[in-house]
Design a protein around this motif. Sequence first.
Motif, PDB file in Angstrom:
ATOM      1  N   LYS A  57       0.947  -1.112   0.038  1.00 27.69           N
ATOM      2  CA  LYS A  57       0.185  -0.284  -0.006  1.00 27.69           C
ATOM      3  C   LYS A  57       1.096   1.123  -0.096  1.00 27.69           C
ATOM      4  O   LYS A  57       0.607   2.297  -0.817  1.00 27.69           O
ATOM      5  N   THR A  58       1.978   1.240   0.729  1.00 25.02           N
ATOM      6  CA  THR A  58       2.937   2.646   0.948  1.00 25.02           C
ATOM      7  C   THR A  58       3.512   2.653  -0.406  1.00 25.02           C
ATOM      8  O   THR A  58       3.668   3.738  -0.860  1.00 25.02           O
ATOM      9  N   LYS A  59       4.006   1.656  -0.887  1.00 18.51           N
ATOM     10  CA  LYS A  59       4.805   1.622  -2.233  1.00 18.51           C
ATOM     11  C   LYS A  59       4.072   2.257  -3.358  1.00 18.51           C
ATOM     12  O   LYS A  59       4.190   2.974  -4.353  1.00 18.51           O
ATOM     13  N   MET A  60       2.584   1.555  -3.415  1.00 17.61           N
ATOM     14  CA  MET A  60       1.676   2.149  -4.440  1.00 17.61           C
ATOM     15  C   MET A  60       1.411   3.678  -4.061  1.00 17.61           C
ATOM     16  O   MET A  60       1.071   4.504  -5.227  1.00 17.61           O
ATOM     17  N   GLN A  61       1.355   4.094  -3.059  1.00 13.70           N
ATOM     18  CA  GLN A  61       1.031   5.496  -2.668  1.00 13.70           C
ATOM     19  C   GLN A  61       2.282   6.469  -3.070  1.00 13.70           C
ATOM     20  O   GLN A  61       2.185   7.551  -3.666  1.00 13.70           O
ATOM     21  N   VAL A  70      -2.612  -5.936  -5.342  1.00 12.67           N
ATOM     22  CA  VAL A  70      -1.771  -6.312  -4.071  1.00 12.67           C
ATOM     23  C   VAL A  70      -0.942  -7.459  -4.292  1.00 12.67           C
ATOM     24  O   VAL A  70       0.030  -7.664  -4.080  1.00 12.67           O
ATOM     25  N   ASN A  71      -1.577  -8.564  -5.079  1.00 12.49           N
ATOM     26  CA  ASN A  71      -1.033  -9.655  -5.291  1.00 12.49           C
ATOM     27  C   ASN A  71       0.300  -9.511  -5.895  1.00 12.49           C
ATOM     28  O   ASN A  71       1.382 -10.183  -5.727  1.00 12.49           O
ATOM     29  N   GLU A  72       0.302  -8.717  -7.267  1.00 14.85           N
ATOM     30  CA  GLU A  72       1.526  -8.528  -7.771  1.00 14.85           C
ATOM     31  C   GLU A  72       2.439  -7.739  -7.263  1.00 14.85           C
ATOM     32  O   GLU A  72       3.633  -8.077  -7.204  1.00 14.85           O
ATOM     33  N   GLY A  73       2.032  -6.991  -6.282  1.00 13.33           N
ATOM     34  CA  GLY A  73       3.030  -6.359  -5.340  1.00 13.33           C
ATOM     35  C   GLY A  73       3.689  -7.339  -4.342  1.00 13.33           C
ATOM     36  O   GLY A  73       5.029  -7.017  -4.347  1.00 13.33           O
ATOM     37  N   ILE A  74       3.110  -7.887  -3.827  1.00 10.41           N
ATOM     38  CA  ILE A  74       3.732  -8.966  -2.734  1.00 10.41           C
ATOM     39  C   ILE A  74       4.612  -9.782  -3.463  1.00 10.41           C
ATOM     40  O   ILE A  74       5.732 -10.089  -3.144  1.00 10.41           O
ATOM     41  N   SER A  75       4.249 -10.173  -4.776  1.00 11.79           N
ATOM     42  CA  SER A  75       5.085 -11.201  -5.670  1.00 11.79           C
ATOM     43  C   SER A  75       6.331 -10.585  -6.077  1.00 11.79           C
ATOM     44  O   SER A  75       7.365 -11.214  -6.050  1.00 11.79           O
ATOM     45  N   LYS A  76       6.083  -9.409  -6.475  1.00 14.34           N
ATOM     46  CA  LYS A  76       7.343  -8.604  -6.865  1.00 14.34           C
ATOM     47  C   LYS A  76       8.466  -8.347  -5.819  1.00 14.34           C
ATOM     48  O   LYS A  76       9.644  -8.586  -6.115  1.00 14.34           O
ATOM     49  N   ILE A  77       7.832  -7.717  -4.744  1.00  8.24           N
ATOM     50  CA  ILE A  77       8.768  -7.686  -3.651  1.00  8.24           C
ATOM     51  C   ILE A  77       9.362  -8.861  -3.167  1.00  8.24           C
ATOM     52  O   ILE A  77      10.384  -8.576  -2.768  1.00  8.24           O
ATOM     53  N   ILE A  83      11.573 -12.175   1.983  1.00  8.39           N
ATOM     54  CA  ILE A  83      10.862 -12.079   3.319  1.00  8.39           C
ATOM     55  C   ILE A  83      11.004 -10.676   3.668  1.00  8.39           C
ATOM     56  O   ILE A  83      10.322 -10.091   4.302  1.00  8.39           O
ATOM     57  N   LYS A  84      12.336 -10.431   3.782  1.00  9.97           N
ATOM     58  CA  LYS A  84      12.761  -9.267   4.579  1.00  9.97           C
ATOM     59  C   LYS A  84      12.259  -8.141   3.847  1.00  9.97           C
ATOM     60  O   LYS A  84      11.806  -7.010   4.615  1.00  9.97           O
ATOM     61  N   GLY A  85      12.238  -7.905   2.545  1.00  4.73           N
ATOM     62  CA  GLY A  85      11.332  -6.889   1.778  1.00  4.73           C
ATOM     63  C   GLY A  85      10.060  -6.834   2.345  1.00  4.73           C
ATOM     64  O   GLY A  85       9.300  -5.708   2.370  1.00  4.73           O
ATOM     65  N   CYS A  86       9.202  -8.041   2.155  1.00  7.55           N
ATOM     66  CA  CYS A  86       7.768  -7.713   2.679  1.00  7.55           C
ATOM     67  C   CYS A  86       7.643  -7.427   3.794  1.00  7.55           C
ATOM     68  O   CYS A  86       6.628  -6.878   4.341  1.00  7.55           O
ATOM     69  N   MET A  87       8.431  -7.557   4.768  1.00 12.19           N
ATOM     70  CA  MET A  87       8.278  -7.327   6.325  1.00 12.19           C
ATOM     71  C   MET A  87       8.940  -6.109   6.731  1.00 12.19           C
ATOM     72  O   MET A  87       9.403  -5.712   7.855  1.00 12.19           O
ATOM     73  N   GLN A  88       9.362  -5.130   5.614  1.00 11.01           N
ATOM     74  CA  GLN A  88       9.859  -3.786   6.077  1.00 11.01           C
ATOM     75  C   GLN A  88       9.042  -2.973   6.805  1.00 11.01           C
ATOM     76  O   GLN A  88       7.801  -2.907   6.758  1.00 11.01           O
ATOM     77  N   GLY A  89       9.699  -2.346   7.971  1.00 10.91           N
ATOM     78  CA  GLY A  89       8.968  -1.795   8.859  1.00 10.91           C
ATOM     79  C   GLY A  89       8.198  -2.483  10.082  1.00 10.91           C
ATOM     80  O   GLY A  89       7.526  -1.926  10.769  1.00 10.91           O
ATOM     81  N   ALA A  90       8.657  -3.825   9.832  1.00 15.08           N
ATOM     82  CA  ALA A  90       7.787  -4.521  11.187  1.00 15.08           C
ATOM     83  C   ALA A  90       8.064  -4.292  12.623  1.00 15.08           C
ATOM     84  O   ALA A  90       7.260  -4.195  13.312  1.00 15.08           O
ATOM     85  N   THR A  91       9.355  -3.836  12.963  1.00  9.63           N
ATOM     86  CA  THR A  91       9.688  -3.381  14.379  1.00  9.63           C
ATOM     87  C   THR A  91       8.985  -2.174  14.610  1.00  9.63           C
ATOM     88  O   THR A  91       8.219  -2.231  15.743  1.00  9.63           O
ATOM     89  N   PRO A  92       8.870  -1.247  13.948  1.00 15.06           N
ATOM     90  CA  PRO A  92       8.376   0.103  14.484  1.00 15.06           C
ATOM     91  C   PRO A  92       6.723   0.046  14.273  1.00 15.06           C
ATOM     92  O   PRO A  92       5.980   0.417  14.985  1.00 15.06           O
ATOM     93  N   THR A  93       6.158  -0.946  13.340  1.00 15.25           N
ATOM     94  CA  THR A  93       4.758  -1.209  13.438  1.00 15.25           C
ATOM     95  C   THR A  93       4.360  -2.025  14.610  1.00 15.25           C
ATOM     96  O   THR A  93       3.494  -1.446  15.413  1.00 15.25           O
TER      97      THR A  93
END
Length: 326
Positions: A57-61, A70-77, A83-93
């Motif tokens: 969502k953030t990258k699309m914005q 959404v599916n394409e975004g997750i697949s490409k990332i 998995i590290k790219g998909c979980m960017q910002g997990a700690t502050p979240t």
Amino acid sequence: TKHSGREALEHFEVARAKAANAVKDTLDLAKYPKLFMAGGICASITHLVTVPLDVVKTKMQVTPGCFANVNEGISKIYAAEGIKGCMQGATPTFCGFLLQGALKYGFYEFFKDTLAHNSKDGKNKDGKLPVPQMIMAASAAEILGTSCLLPFESIRIRMVADPSFGKGVIGVGSRLLQEQGIKGLYGGVLPILCKQIPFTIAQFLVYEFAAKAVYKSLAAGGVEDASAKFGTAITLGCGLISGTAAALISQPGDTVLSVMNKQAGIGVVGAIKQLGPGGLYLGASARCVHVTSYIVAQFLIYDSIKRLCGIPVAGEHAGKTPAKPA
């Protein structure tokens, strides 16, 4: 004198007992730590699980047109960064929403109960409140929650929008403070409040009114103890409704906040001009999926904890019909 002294002591004991009963009748203070705990648990866990959706969502914005859905975004990332790219910002979240959820859910219940019990006519002691007072309770609770969430949200968005900006929460946060001062963490306070306050109002009020309508309808149909029989299904359905409403109402503020965090120095008006009317709803489909999923999960966890603690869930009182006279 001895007799009068004993009478005075008895009057004092009676007055003290009445005062204690009045305090007990006003607020059940023992339940609020449980509600703060439940709010922190449900918010942190659900936002952590849905981090991949939030990343897309953030990258699309911040980069319009980068993904078709959404599916394409997750697949490409995932293909590019794992998995590290998909979980960017997990700690502050996790950290931000642990604090925000505890304050938001806990204080909403506290403020709502306080307003109900302090009503002049005393008719609101069952938790019923006029809509304006419910809006006040939700707004005040969200402001307190946002005060703790905002620094973590600013760090998260910067980590997703520009992964090379810094290493980890401390690295990103330190650089934001060095380059932009306190505004680097709190500069988006206006748009995030414009996003979060309507979001929370819609989330709580839509959910409570939907739940009340369902429980009332079931009671009218002769269903007894609907909460025990259909509680999970009711929470699921009402969560879907409130999540969708909250996502659509708060979408413009969310988009503006993402642009402001990507481009240092740009203000609310500048971000709106850059986006245009249609641009305010960039990533709306991804955010609807994201928001609805975690709102449903939050209410499922929150209501489950409330039931375990013996605390009535939203709308449950509407399903309790008064006893018929003999």
